[in-house]
Enzyme design. Structure first.
Site, PDB file in Angstrom:
ATOM      1  N   ARG A 172       0.882  -1.185   0.000  1.00 52.53           N
ATOM      2  CA  ARG A 172       0.000   0.000   0.000  1.00 52.53           C
ATOM      3  C   ARG A 172       0.911   1.223   0.000  1.00 52.53           C
ATOM      4  O   ARG A 172       1.731   1.367   0.901  1.00 52.53           O
ATOM      5  CB  ARG A 172      -0.917   0.000   1.226  1.00 52.53           C
ATOM      6  CG  ARG A 172      -1.593   1.349   1.446  1.00 52.53           C
ATOM      7  CD  ARG A 172      -2.707   1.298   2.459  1.00 52.53           C
ATOM      8  NE  ARG A 172      -3.871   0.597   1.932  1.00 52.53           N
ATOM      9  CZ  ARG A 172      -5.086   0.669   2.468  1.00 52.53           C
ATOM     10  NH1 ARG A 172      -5.299   1.416   3.531  1.00 52.53           N
ATOM     11  NH2 ARG A 172      -6.087  -0.008   1.951  1.00 52.53           N
ATOM     12  N   HIS A 229      -7.299   0.696  -6.456  1.00 55.75           N
ATOM     13  CA  HIS A 229      -7.485  -0.195  -5.302  1.00 55.75           C
ATOM     14  C   HIS A 229      -8.128  -1.495  -5.811  1.00 55.75           C
ATOM     15  O   HIS A 229      -9.293  -1.770  -5.544  1.00 55.75           O
ATOM     16  CB  HIS A 229      -8.388   0.506  -4.281  1.00 55.75           C
ATOM     17  CG  HIS A 229      -8.335  -0.056  -2.898  1.00 55.75           C
ATOM     18  ND1 HIS A 229      -7.517  -1.109  -2.537  1.00 55.75           N
ATOM     19  CD2 HIS A 229      -9.022   0.286  -1.771  1.00 55.75           C
ATOM     20  CE1 HIS A 229      -7.705  -1.388  -1.259  1.00 55.75           C
ATOM     21  NE2 HIS A 229      -8.598  -0.564  -0.774  1.00 55.75           N
ATOM     22  N   GLN A 235     -10.017  -4.004  -3.482  1.00 55.63           N
ATOM     23  CA  GLN A 235     -11.353  -3.533  -3.120  1.00 55.63           C
ATOM     24  C   GLN A 235     -12.308  -3.738  -4.295  1.00 55.63           C
ATOM     25  O   GLN A 235     -13.473  -4.103  -4.106  1.00 55.63           O
ATOM     26  CB  GLN A 235     -11.290  -2.050  -2.741  1.00 55.63           C
ATOM     27  CG  GLN A 235     -12.594  -1.497  -2.212  1.00 55.63           C
ATOM     28  CD  GLN A 235     -12.911  -1.977  -0.814  1.00 55.63           C
ATOM     29  OE1 GLN A 235     -12.105  -1.825   0.083  1.00 55.63           O
ATOM     30  NE2 GLN A 235     -14.084  -2.551  -0.624  1.00 55.63           N
ATOM     31  N   CYS A 281     -16.343   1.473   0.566  1.00 54.48           N
ATOM     32  CA  CYS A 281     -15.174   0.636   0.876  1.00 54.48           C
ATOM     33  C   CYS A 281     -14.772   0.758   2.341  1.00 54.48           C
ATOM     34  O   CYS A 281     -14.094  -0.115   2.861  1.00 54.48           O
ATOM     35  CB  CYS A 281     -14.020   0.983  -0.044  1.00 54.48           C
ATOM     36  SG  CYS A 281     -13.370   2.655   0.161  1.00 54.48           S
ATOM     37  N   ARG A 313     -13.363  -8.614   1.251  1.00 54.22           N
ATOM     38  CA  ARG A 313     -11.935  -8.343   1.039  1.00 54.22           C
ATOM     39  C   ARG A 313     -11.144  -9.615   1.332  1.00 54.22           C
ATOM     40  O   ARG A 313     -10.241  -9.988   0.585  1.00 54.22           O
ATOM     41  CB  ARG A 313     -11.458  -7.216   1.960  1.00 54.22           C
ATOM     42  CG  ARG A 313     -12.079  -5.853   1.706  1.00 54.22           C
ATOM     43  CD  ARG A 313     -11.671  -5.320   0.360  1.00 54.22           C
ATOM     44  NE  ARG A 313     -10.229  -5.275   0.225  1.00 54.22           N
ATOM     45  CZ  ARG A 313      -9.436  -4.301   0.711  1.00 54.22           C
ATOM     46  NH1 ARG A 313      -9.976  -3.263   1.325  1.00 54.22           N
ATOM     47  NH2 ARG A 313      -8.121  -4.349   0.560  1.00 54.22           N
TER      48      ARG A 313
HETATM   49  N1  NVA Z   1     -10.086   6.658  -1.383  1.00 51.43           N
HETATM   50  C1  NVA Z   1      -9.736   6.205  -0.054  1.00 51.43           C
HETATM   51  C2  NVA Z   1      -9.929   4.720   0.056  1.00 51.43           C
HETATM   52  C3  NVA Z   1      -9.626   4.169   1.411  1.00 51.43           C
HETATM   53  C4  NVA Z   1      -9.769   2.677   1.475  1.00 51.43           C
HETATM   54  C5  NVA Z   1      -8.304   6.588   0.265  1.00 51.43           C
HETATM   55  O1  NVA Z   1      -7.436   6.411  -0.581  1.00 51.43           O
HETATM   56  O2  NVA Z   1      -8.062   7.084   1.375  1.00 51.43           O
HETATM   57  N1   CP Z   2     -11.239  -0.272   2.396  1.00 50.40           N
HETATM   58  C1   CP Z   2      -9.972  -0.292   2.821  1.00 50.40           C
HETATM   59  O1   CP Z   2      -9.017  -0.472   2.046  1.00 50.40           O
HETATM   60  O2   CP Z   2      -9.829  -0.141   4.161  1.00 50.40           O
HETATM   61  P1   CP Z   2      -8.459   0.106   4.951  1.00 50.40           P
HETATM   62  O3   CP Z   2      -7.925   1.427   4.461  1.00 50.40           O
HETATM   63  O4   CP Z   2      -8.835   0.114   6.388  1.00 50.40           O
HETATM   64  O5   CP Z   2      -7.515  -1.002   4.604  1.00 50.40           O
END
Ligand code: NVA
Ligand code: CP
Length: 310
Positions: free
Chosen positions: A100, A127, A130, A265, A293
């Site tokens: 990530r 993502h 997701q 999400c 997930r």
């Molecule tokens: N768009 C959000 C998704 C979090 C799972 C972010 O990148 O913070």
């Molecule tokens: N939806 C998602 O990716 O959650 P986190 O940021 O908690 O991993």
């Protein structure tokens, strides 16, 4: 003959519609049929916070007999070590890298150096894990994906809206994005979704509008996401003003199909992109989505470690 063994997952565009459907099928494999990869390890690097992704990957690894090693910015890509050297070290230890990070180019660079599969656990632009979980959730609740109308309301230029465009392209969905003019999908992402839909003849369509009600009209799935993604926290106050009118409220949900489901999400910012009355309603499937997930990622890990052929 396509094989999954050793493949990366940086965006959903790397999958064919058939492969995507297969991953969703594998995600529904009953526990007694899950493969085991005892002795394998996964190195998971989180340069941003995570609850769902981190825990679901760790649990998924344990369910497959894979040892998960979670690292943060203190451990990896620190002390000015190059991406090349970091990856060349890690791949001597682990069978899989989960990352990530911020710039999508960072994970592309990692994948370029890695001889082990790399999985995108979220970048600023995509993502895919997701996306797999969300398609699985929609399929479970709606029975099929092709032809369904998915409306995404909110930040139309973030990792989730990009992911829905690609997911919808592969699954043959009608994707409508309702977003303020300054937050609409990048032309390149829209073009990529259109190209995928044409390449595979999925029948997917795409519409972008600044009118949230127009995007949601008749939708089977209404989805939103935070207005200020990780890395944009300092813009939160500004965006709360800019996104006024893009909250998924009961009034907005009333424009969708009567059987529409609501998705997010998570983490949700209740009272901002979604009202409590929506996320807590019978239409909301957000916790099924979160559970999926685990199933989607376990499926993908088992395929790239095991090498099943299509
Ligand atoms: N768009 C959000 C998704 C979090 C799972 C972010 O990148 O913070
Ligand atoms: N939806 C998602 O990716 O959650 P986190 O940021 O908690 O991993």
């Amino acid at each position: 003959m396509q094989t999954f063994k050793g493949r990366d997952l940086l965006t959903l565009a790397e999958l064919t519609p058939g492969e995507l459907a297969h991953v969703l099928d594998v995600a529904e494999t009953p526990a007694e049929s899950w493969p085991r990869f005892d002795g394998a390890s996964a190195g998971m690097i989180f340069m941003k916070p995570s609850l769902r992704t981190r825990v679901s990957f760790e649990v998924g690894c344990v369910q497959l007999g894979v040892h998960p090693i979670v690292m943060g910015p203190f451990d990896a890509f620190s002390r000015e070590e190059t991406v090349h050297d970091t990856v060349k070290v890690l791949e001597r230890y682990v069978d899989l890298i989960v990352l990530r990070t911020f710039a999508h180019s960072h994970i592309e660079e990692v994948a370029g150096h890695a001889s082990v599969p790399v999985i995108n656990a979220l970048t600023d632009d995509y993502h895919p894990c997701q996306g797999l979980a969300d398609l699985l959730t929609i399929r479970q609740h709606k029975g099929a994906l092709k032809g369904l109308r998915l409306a995404y309301v909110g930040d139309g230029a973030n990792n989730m809206s990009n992911t829905y465009l690609l997911a919808g392209a592969l699954a043959g969905m009608q994707v409508a994005i309702g977003a303020p003019a300054a937050y609409q999908p990048a032309p390149a992402v829209l073009a990529q979704a259109q190209e995928l839909a044409a390449r595979y003849g999925t029948g997917a369509t795409f519409a972008v509008t600044a009118d949230a009600a127009e995007a949601v009209a008749g939708a089977d799935v209404v989805v939103t996401d935070t207005w200020a993604s990780m890395g944009h926290e300092e813009e939160h106050a500004k965006r709360v003003v800019e996104f006024a009118g893009y909250s998924v409220t009961p009034e907005l949900m009333a424009k969708a199909d009567a059987q529409a489901i609501f998705m997010h999400c998570l983490p949700a910012h209740r009272g901002e992109e979604v009202a409590n009355e929506v996320i807590d309603s019978a239409a909301s499937v957000v916790f099924d989505e979160a559970e999926n997930r685990l199933h989607a990622q376990r499926a993908w890990m088992s395929l790239v470690l095991g090498g099943e052929e299509l």
